[in-house]
Scaffold this motif. Structure first.
Motif, PDB file in Angstrom:
ATOM      1  N   LEU A  36       0.823  -1.210   0.000  1.00 37.99           N
ATOM      2  CA  LEU A  36       0.000   0.000   0.000  1.00 37.99           C
ATOM      3  C   LEU A  36       0.858   1.262   0.000  1.00 37.99           C
ATOM      4  CD1 LEU A  36      -2.938  -0.886   2.394  1.00 37.99           C
ATOM      5  CD2 LEU A  36      -2.980  -0.705  -0.087  1.00 37.99           C
ATOM      6  N   ALA A  37       1.954   1.250   0.750  1.00 46.67           N
ATOM      7  CA  ALA A  37       2.848   2.408   0.776  1.00 46.67           C
ATOM      8  C   ALA A  37       3.458   2.648  -0.600  1.00 46.67           C
ATOM      9  CB  ALA A  37       3.944   2.214   1.823  1.00 46.67           C
ATOM     10  N   ARG A  38       3.866   1.584  -1.289  1.00 44.88           N
ATOM     11  CA  ARG A  38       4.432   1.723  -2.638  1.00 44.88           C
ATOM     12  C   ARG A  38       3.392   2.214  -3.637  1.00 44.88           C
ATOM     13  NH1 ARG A  38      10.003   1.052  -3.396  1.00 44.88           N
ATOM     14  NH2 ARG A  38       9.374   0.818  -5.542  1.00 44.88           N
ATOM     15  N   GLU A  39       2.170   1.706  -3.542  1.00 36.79           N
ATOM     16  CA  GLU A  39       1.094   2.182  -4.415  1.00 36.79           C
ATOM     17  C   GLU A  39       0.806   3.650  -4.148  1.00 36.79           C
ATOM     18  OE1 GLU A  39      -1.194   0.579  -7.011  1.00 36.79           O
ATOM     19  OE2 GLU A  39       0.902  -0.026  -7.027  1.00 36.79           O
ATOM     20  N   HIS A  40       0.853   4.053  -2.884  1.00 35.77           N
ATOM     21  CA  HIS A  40       0.638   5.450  -2.515  1.00 35.77           C
ATOM     22  C   HIS A  40       1.704   6.325  -3.163  1.00 35.77           C
ATOM     23  CE1 HIS A  40      -0.640   8.839  -0.104  1.00 35.77           C
ATOM     24  NE2 HIS A  40       0.591   8.989   0.344  1.00 35.77           N
ATOM     25  N   GLN A  41       2.966   5.901  -3.102  1.00 30.54           N
ATOM     26  CA  GLN A  41       4.052   6.654  -3.734  1.00 30.54           C
ATOM     27  C   GLN A  41       3.867   6.728  -5.234  1.00 30.54           C
ATOM     28  OE1 GLN A  41       7.551   4.581  -2.490  1.00 30.54           O
ATOM     29  NE2 GLN A  41       7.638   5.593  -0.493  1.00 30.54           N
ATOM     30  N   CYS A  44       0.567   8.981  -5.963  1.00 28.15           N
ATOM     31  CA  CYS A  44       0.647  10.356  -5.468  1.00 28.15           C
ATOM     32  C   CYS A  44       2.103  10.770  -5.432  1.00 28.15           C
ATOM     33  CB  CYS A  44       0.042  10.465  -4.076  1.00 28.15           C
ATOM     34  SG  CYS A  44      -1.682  10.011  -3.981  1.00 28.15           S
ATOM     35  N   PRO A  45       2.589  11.435  -6.479  1.00 21.22           N
ATOM     36  CA  PRO A  45       3.994  11.851  -6.486  1.00 21.22           C
ATOM     37  C   PRO A  45       4.316  12.696  -5.250  1.00 21.22           C
ATOM     38  CG  PRO A  45       2.969  12.226  -8.612  1.00 21.22           C
ATOM     39  CD  PRO A  45       1.881  11.817  -7.670  1.00 21.22           C
ATOM     40  N   ALA A  46       5.586  12.774  -4.916  1.00 24.87           N
ATOM     41  CA  ALA A  46       6.030  13.415  -3.678  1.00 24.87           C
ATOM     42  C   ALA A  46       5.423  14.800  -3.475  1.00 24.87           C
ATOM     43  CB  ALA A  46       7.549  13.495  -3.655  1.00 24.87           C
ATOM     44  N   SER A  47       5.260  15.570  -4.533  1.00 23.96           N
ATOM     45  CA  SER A  47       4.745  16.928  -4.384  1.00 23.96           C
ATOM     46  C   SER A  47       3.286  16.964  -3.930  1.00 23.96           C
ATOM     47  CB  SER A  47       4.886  17.691  -5.703  1.00 23.96           C
ATOM     48  OG  SER A  47       4.136  17.037  -6.713  1.00 23.96           O
ATOM     49  N   SER A  48       2.524  15.891  -4.194  1.00 24.30           N
ATOM     50  CA  SER A  48       1.106  15.909  -3.836  1.00 24.30           C
ATOM     51  C   SER A  48       0.742  14.868  -2.781  1.00 24.30           C
ATOM     52  CB  SER A  48       0.255  15.684  -5.085  1.00 24.30           C
ATOM     53  OG  SER A  48       0.473  14.395  -5.601  1.00 24.30           O
ATOM     54  N   GLN A  49       1.720  14.220  -2.146  1.00 22.19           N
ATOM     55  CA  GLN A  49       1.412  13.163  -1.181  1.00 22.19           C
ATOM     56  C   GLN A  49       0.649  13.669   0.026  1.00 22.19           C
ATOM     57  OE1 GLN A  49       4.411  10.431  -0.041  1.00 22.19           O
ATOM     58  NE2 GLN A  49       4.616   9.593  -2.093  1.00 22.19           N
TER      59      GLN A  49
END
Length: 69
Positions: A36-41, A44-49
């Motif tokens: 889930l953490a990898r899918e989140h990354q 959602c790129p770092a600028s919009s996480q």
């Protein structure tokens, strides 16, 4: 993870067997959190996480689905 009448191709069957092995050995929760953490990354790129959020109830709903089968 068994489904009556399911037909698997080789890649899908291997993926299911790997998940089954993780579940049997008690590592599925840790793997799923990592997944889930990898899918989140990825989604959602770092600028919009900060604007994106992982569903905090993912583990509860997955356990409910697993126990009903």
């Amino acid at each position: 993870m068994l489904v009556d009448g399911a037909r698997w191709g080789l890649p899908g069957a291997e993926a299911v067997l790997k998940l089954q092995a993780l579940d049997d050995n008690g590592g599925l929760d840790e793997y799923w959190d990592f997944h889930l953490a990898r899918e989140h990354q990825r989604l959602c790129p770092a600028s919009s996480q900060a604007e994106c959020e992982i569903n905090p109830d993912h583990r509860k709903s997955r356990r409910m689905n697993r126990s009903s089968s």
